[in-house]
Enzyme design. Structure first.
Site, short mmCIF file in Angstrom:
data_model
loop_
_atom_site.label_atom_id
_atom_site.label_comp_id
_atom_site.label_asym_id
_atom_site.label_seq_id
_atom_site.Cartn_x
_atom_site.Cartn_y
_atom_site.Cartn_z
N TRP A 192 6.04 -2.23 5.56
CA TRP A 192 5.84 -1.88 4.16
C TRP A 192 6.28 -0.45 3.83
O TRP A 192 6.35 -0.08 2.66
CB TRP A 192 4.39 -2.10 3.76
CG TRP A 192 3.38 -1.49 4.70
CD1 TRP A 192 2.91 -0.22 4.70
CD2 TRP A 192 2.73 -2.16 5.79
NE1 TRP A 192 2.00 -0.05 5.70
CE2 TRP A 192 1.85 -1.22 6.39
CE3 TRP A 192 2.78 -3.46 6.30
CZ2 TRP A 192 1.06 -1.53 7.49
CZ3 TRP A 192 1.99 -3.77 7.39
CH2 TRP A 192 1.15 -2.82 7.98
N ARG A 193 6.56 0.34 4.85
CA ARG A 193 7.10 1.68 4.61
C ARG A 193 8.62 1.66 4.49
O ARG A 193 9.22 2.70 4.21
CB ARG A 193 6.68 2.63 5.73
CG ARG A 193 5.19 2.90 5.76
CD ARG A 193 4.83 4.00 6.75
NE ARG A 193 3.40 4.28 6.74
CZ ARG A 193 2.81 5.22 7.47
NH1 ARG A 193 3.54 5.97 8.28
NH2 ARG A 193 1.50 5.41 7.40
N GLU A 230 -1.08 -3.35 0.55
CA GLU A 230 -2.31 -2.64 0.19
C GLU A 230 -3.50 -3.58 0.11
O GLU A 230 -4.60 -3.25 0.55
CB GLU A 230 -2.11 -1.91 -1.15
CG GLU A 230 -1.18 -0.71 -1.07
CD GLU A 230 -1.71 0.40 -0.18
OE1 GLU A 230 -2.94 0.53 -0.03
OE2 GLU A 230 -0.89 1.13 0.41
N GLN A 263 -9.95 -2.93 4.28
CA GLN A 263 -10.99 -3.33 5.23
C GLN A 263 -10.46 -4.17 6.40
O GLN A 263 -11.21 -4.91 7.02
CB GLN A 263 -12.10 -4.10 4.49
CG GLN A 263 -12.80 -3.27 3.41
CD GLN A 263 -13.78 -4.08 2.60
OE1 GLN A 263 -13.41 -5.01 1.90
NE2 GLN A 263 -15.04 -3.73 2.69
N LEU A 302 -7.38 -12.84 7.95
CA LEU A 302 -7.52 -11.49 7.40
C LEU A 302 -8.93 -11.21 6.86
O LEU A 302 -9.33 -10.06 6.74
CB LEU A 302 -6.50 -11.26 6.27
CG LEU A 302 -5.05 -11.09 6.71
CD1 LEU A 302 -4.13 -11.11 5.50
CD2 LEU A 302 -4.88 -9.80 7.49
N GLY A 303 -9.66 -12.26 6.52
CA GLY A 303 -11.00 -12.08 5.98
C GLY A 303 -10.98 -11.64 4.53
O GLY A 303 -9.93 -11.38 3.95
N TYR A 304 -12.19 -11.57 3.93
CA TYR A 304 -12.31 -11.18 2.52
C TYR A 304 -11.31 -11.96 1.68
O TYR A 304 -10.44 -11.40 1.01
CB TYR A 304 -12.12 -9.67 2.35
CG TYR A 304 -13.12 -8.83 3.10
CD1 TYR A 304 -14.40 -8.60 2.57
CD2 TYR A 304 -12.82 -8.27 4.33
CE1 TYR A 304 -15.33 -7.84 3.25
CE2 TYR A 304 -13.75 -7.52 5.03
CZ TYR A 304 -15.00 -7.30 4.49
OH TYR A 304 -15.93 -6.54 5.17
#
Length: 272
Positions: free
Chosen positions: A27-28, A40, A45, A83-85
């Site tokens: 992503w950079r 992002e 988290q 990835l969770g959440y």
């Protein structure tokens, strides 16, 4: 208020480190606002090492905001798995649907418009504005916070972000905020390996609770089961996932409230 020479010396220290030891992430290598927003949202988290393979696979499946906007939620959650959440995945899709319908698929560059998108928030909006559009926005995250506490609050505890933000603004490399924030993040990540975590001196520091036995674990189990099976009762999910029924039921209630799943007379599915 820092003196100009103090600010310049601080910038030099951070940039010198970055020139020698700066990390490389996919992503950079892009200035595409969609790709940066994906990174992002994933990095919230979640450790960088876990994000990297998921980020690459995600962009192979959903290379544009339009492709994500058009996908089924079940497909989106399947790609997000691990990835969770998981509500972040739905927010990301909803944000892309708004961008496609309201802005013709082109992300707005100003932080205020980005902040208005579902699940984005002040930090992510300003990060996307800086990394995708090169705007000198002021924001803070865990590694940046570590750097400023380490350099400017050595003898303090309970340091608030309100105290740190003016220093971030004063030292901001306005001609290249993208590189500056990458440098700060990398310096902060290295600090945590070499000294006692400076973030423990932050007023906002909280230790993440254990995943095992948590409601978050049960939520992930419900979604994982429904993505794989298409539909199931809570009792069947509890048995298959080896999690007590009460925790599965509590997780399902939360997922219903977040519009991630649907209840069809006791048989649950991913909501579309």
């Amino acid at each position: 208020m820092l003196q100009p020479e103090e600010s310049a010396a601080f910038q030099k220290t951070i940039l010198d480190y970055y020139r020698m030891y700066g990390r490389q992430f996919p992503w950079r290598e892009t200035a595409d606002a969609y790709e940066i927003l994906v990174s992002e949202m994933m990095l919230q988290q979640t450790q960088t090492e876990r994000v990297m393979p998921k980020y690459t696979a995600w962009l192979e499946r959903f290379p544009t905001a339009q492709s994500l906007a058009d996908a089924s939620l079940s497909d989106v959650l399947a790609q997000w798995s691990g990835l969770g959440y998981n509500r972040r995945a739905r927010f990301l899709q909803e944000a892309c649907r708004i961008v496609c319908s309201r802005y013709g698929g082109v992300f707005p560059s100003d932080a205020e418009s980005l902040d208005a998108l579902p699940g984005v928030g002040p930090y992510t909006a300003r990060a996307v504005a800086a990394f995708a559009f090169g705007l000198p926005e002021v924001f803070i995250e865990t590694n940046i916070r570590s750097v400023f506490i380490f350099f400017f609050f050595k003898d303090r505890d309970a340091v608030s972000d309100k105290e740190i933000l003016p220093l971030i603004e004063q030292t901001l490399l306005r001609e290249n905020p993208r590189i500056w924030y990458y440098a700060l993040m990398d310096y902060g990540a290295e600090l945590k390996k070499k000294v006692h975590n400076p973030n423990r001196k932050s007023r906002h520091y909280t230790k993440q609770p254990s995943f095992a036995g948590s409601l978050r674990q049960a939520r992930g189990a419900v979604l994982r089961s429904l993505v794989h099976s298409g539909s199931a009762s809570l009792a069947a999910i509890a048995e298959a996932e080896h999690i007590e029924y009460e925790r599965i039921a509590a997780a399902a209630e939360a997922l219903l409230a977040e519009r991630l799943i649907a209840d069809n007379g006791g048989i649950y599915t991913i909501r579309e």
